[in-house]
Design an enzyme around this catalytic site. Structure first.
Site, PDB file in Angstrom:
ATOM      1  N   ASP A  67      36.290  40.919  48.011  1.00 20.24           N
ATOM      2  CA  ASP A  67      37.175  41.783  47.224  1.00 20.24           C
ATOM      3  C   ASP A  67      36.528  43.114  46.881  1.00 20.24           C
ATOM      4  O   ASP A  67      35.339  43.313  47.085  1.00 20.24           O
ATOM      5  CB  ASP A  67      37.627  41.051  45.948  1.00 20.24           C
ATOM      6  CG  ASP A  67      36.467  40.397  45.191  1.00 20.24           C
ATOM      7  OD1 ASP A  67      35.301  40.656  45.526  1.00 20.24           O
ATOM      8  OD2 ASP A  67      36.740  39.630  44.254  1.00 20.24           O
ATOM      9  N   ASN A 136      37.641  31.121  34.256  1.00 16.33           N
ATOM     10  CA  ASN A 136      39.014  30.594  34.274  1.00 16.33           C
ATOM     11  C   ASN A 136      39.357  29.912  35.603  1.00 16.33           C
ATOM     12  O   ASN A 136      40.512  29.611  35.867  1.00 16.33           O
ATOM     13  CB  ASN A 136      40.019  31.717  33.990  1.00 16.33           C
ATOM     14  CG  ASN A 136      39.933  32.837  35.025  1.00 16.33           C
ATOM     15  OD1 ASN A 136      39.171  32.750  35.983  1.00 16.33           O
ATOM     16  ND2 ASN A 136      40.720  33.881  34.827  1.00 16.33           N
ATOM     17  N   HIS A 138      38.911  31.253  38.613  1.00 14.41           N
ATOM     18  CA  HIS A 138      39.317  32.135  39.712  1.00 14.41           C
ATOM     19  C   HIS A 138      38.292  32.141  40.838  1.00 14.41           C
ATOM     20  O   HIS A 138      37.110  31.880  40.622  1.00 14.41           O
ATOM     21  CB  HIS A 138      39.640  33.556  39.223  1.00 14.41           C
ATOM     22  CG  HIS A 138      38.454  34.394  38.846  1.00 14.41           C
ATOM     23  ND1 HIS A 138      38.527  35.386  37.903  1.00 14.41           N
ATOM     24  CD2 HIS A 138      37.168  34.415  39.286  1.00 14.41           C
ATOM     25  CE1 HIS A 138      37.350  35.978  37.786  1.00 14.41           C
ATOM     26  NE2 HIS A 138      36.517  35.414  38.612  1.00 14.41           N
ATOM     27  N   GLU A 143      43.392  35.194  40.380  1.00 18.18           N
ATOM     28  CA  GLU A 143      43.416  34.699  38.999  1.00 18.18           C
ATOM     29  C   GLU A 143      44.381  33.514  38.897  1.00 18.18           C
ATOM     30  O   GLU A 143      45.182  33.290  39.816  1.00 18.18           O
ATOM     31  CB  GLU A 143      43.873  35.826  38.057  1.00 18.18           C
ATOM     32  CG  GLU A 143      42.990  37.070  38.071  1.00 18.18           C
ATOM     33  CD  GLU A 143      41.632  36.866  37.384  1.00 18.18           C
ATOM     34  OE1 GLU A 143      41.339  35.762  36.899  1.00 18.18           O
ATOM     35  OE2 GLU A 143      40.864  37.842  37.345  1.00 18.18           O
TER      36      GLU A 143
HETATM   37  P1  PGA Z   1      29.655  35.887  38.230  1.00 21.26           P
HETATM   38  O1  PGA Z   1      31.156  36.088  38.711  1.00 21.26           O
HETATM   39  O2  PGA Z   1      28.874  35.420  39.438  1.00 21.26           O
HETATM   40  O3  PGA Z   1      29.200  37.268  37.796  1.00 21.26           O
HETATM   41  O4  PGA Z   1      29.664  34.890  37.129  1.00 21.26           O
HETATM   42  C1  PGA Z   1      31.778  35.084  39.445  1.00 21.26           C
HETATM   43  C2  PGA Z   1      33.250  35.361  39.569  1.00 21.26           C
HETATM   44  O5  PGA Z   1      33.864  35.863  38.598  1.00 21.26           O
HETATM   45  O6  PGA Z   1      33.821  35.047  40.618  1.00 21.26           O
END
Ligand code: PGA
Length: 265
Positions: A67, A136, A138, A143
């Site tokens: 992304d 959450n 995702h 999301e």
């Molecule tokens: P993080 O993010 O590795 O910074 O915890 C993971 C994500 O939100 O997919």
């Protein structure tokens, strides 16, 4: 699903990098799916070490990132393109022309999403997809509520995500309002998926994605539908798993069996 529980984030990074390195040695022109965020950083550090100290060769590897914000200049320090260059690509002998990240400056982002999907197909599909997970549940910018069949598309970021990410930007209004993200359907087409998670903050999302029902309210739960998924997580992230001891036992048994087979053949 395979669930591998290790001590800490360093171990998670090392094992993930070893899995990637094995693939590159076996298939030097492999296609990797890569993620941003803090979780994969130890893995990227180890890949850089393997390249610099053990000659791991990235010259024929192709990569696709999950992304990117939209709109954002790829030279912006908070862009995911910048993150990948600084934390990985700049330290490898990889051909940057073969490192794909959605273009935060694409004049027509909808067209760009179609183009991105085509590039994945033209490259022969993703051999190994590395994923992180949000609190959450995702995966990428999918999301809760994202279609489990979704493809690469433009998403409007939630207020929660914009707030969480505003700490990285000079002013909250600088946070882009959109993102371009691979869809859950796109991710599920990877031949193998390795999801990394570390820290107690991820424990509930990990529990829901492995032991909860398959639901768009926890996008990572869609991975239950994939035949080759490995969860590579530390003790803290595993702390809420009901079947934790069983996963550890299964992993030990599988390792023993592999050794036995190697001894025979
Ligand atoms: P993080 O993010 O590795 O910074 O915890 C993971 C994500 O939100 O997919």
């Amino acid at each position: 699903m395979e669930v591998i529980i290790v001590e800490d984030e360093e171990q998670v990074g090392k094992l993930a990098a070893q899995e990637i390195a094995r693939l590159i040695r076996r298939k030097p022109n492999c296609v990797l799916g890569l993620a941003t965020g803090s979780t994969p950083i130890p893995c990227y550090k180890e890949l850089i070490r393997l390249h610099q100290k053990e000659g791991l060769d990235f010259s024929r590897v192709t990569t696709f990132n999950l992304d990117e914000y939209y709109p954002i200049d790829p030279r912006h320090e908070q862009s995911y393109r910048y993150f990948m260059n600084v934390n990985l690509f700049d330290h490898l002998n990889i051909d940057k022309a073969r490192t794909f990240v959605p273009d935060g400056m694409a004049p027509d982002p909808y067209d760009h999403c179609k183009w991105y999907e085509e590039q994945i197909k033209l490259a022969g599909g993703i051999d190994l997809q590395i994923l992180g997970i949000g609190h959450n549940g995702h995966i990428a910018f999918n999301e809760p509520g994202s279609s489990l069949a979704s493809r690469t598309r433009v998403k409007t970021l939630t207020e929660e995500t914009i707030r969480a990410n505003s700490r990285f930007f000079e002013r909250p209004e600088d946070v882009p309002r959109y993102a371009i993200t691979m869809g859950i359907g796109t991710i599920l087409e990877a031949r193998k998926i390795v999801l990394l998670a570390t820290g107690a903050g991820k424990a509930e999302a990990i529990r829901r994605s492995i032991e909860g029902p398959v639901t768009s309210m926890c996008p990572a739960s869609a991975l239950q539908l994939h035949p080759r998924v490995t969860y590579l997580i530390d003790e803290a992230a595993a702390s809420r798993l009901e079947q934790k001891e069983y996963y550890k036992y299964v992993y030990q048994m599988a390792e023993q069996l592999k050794k036995k087979i190697l001894a025979i053949v």
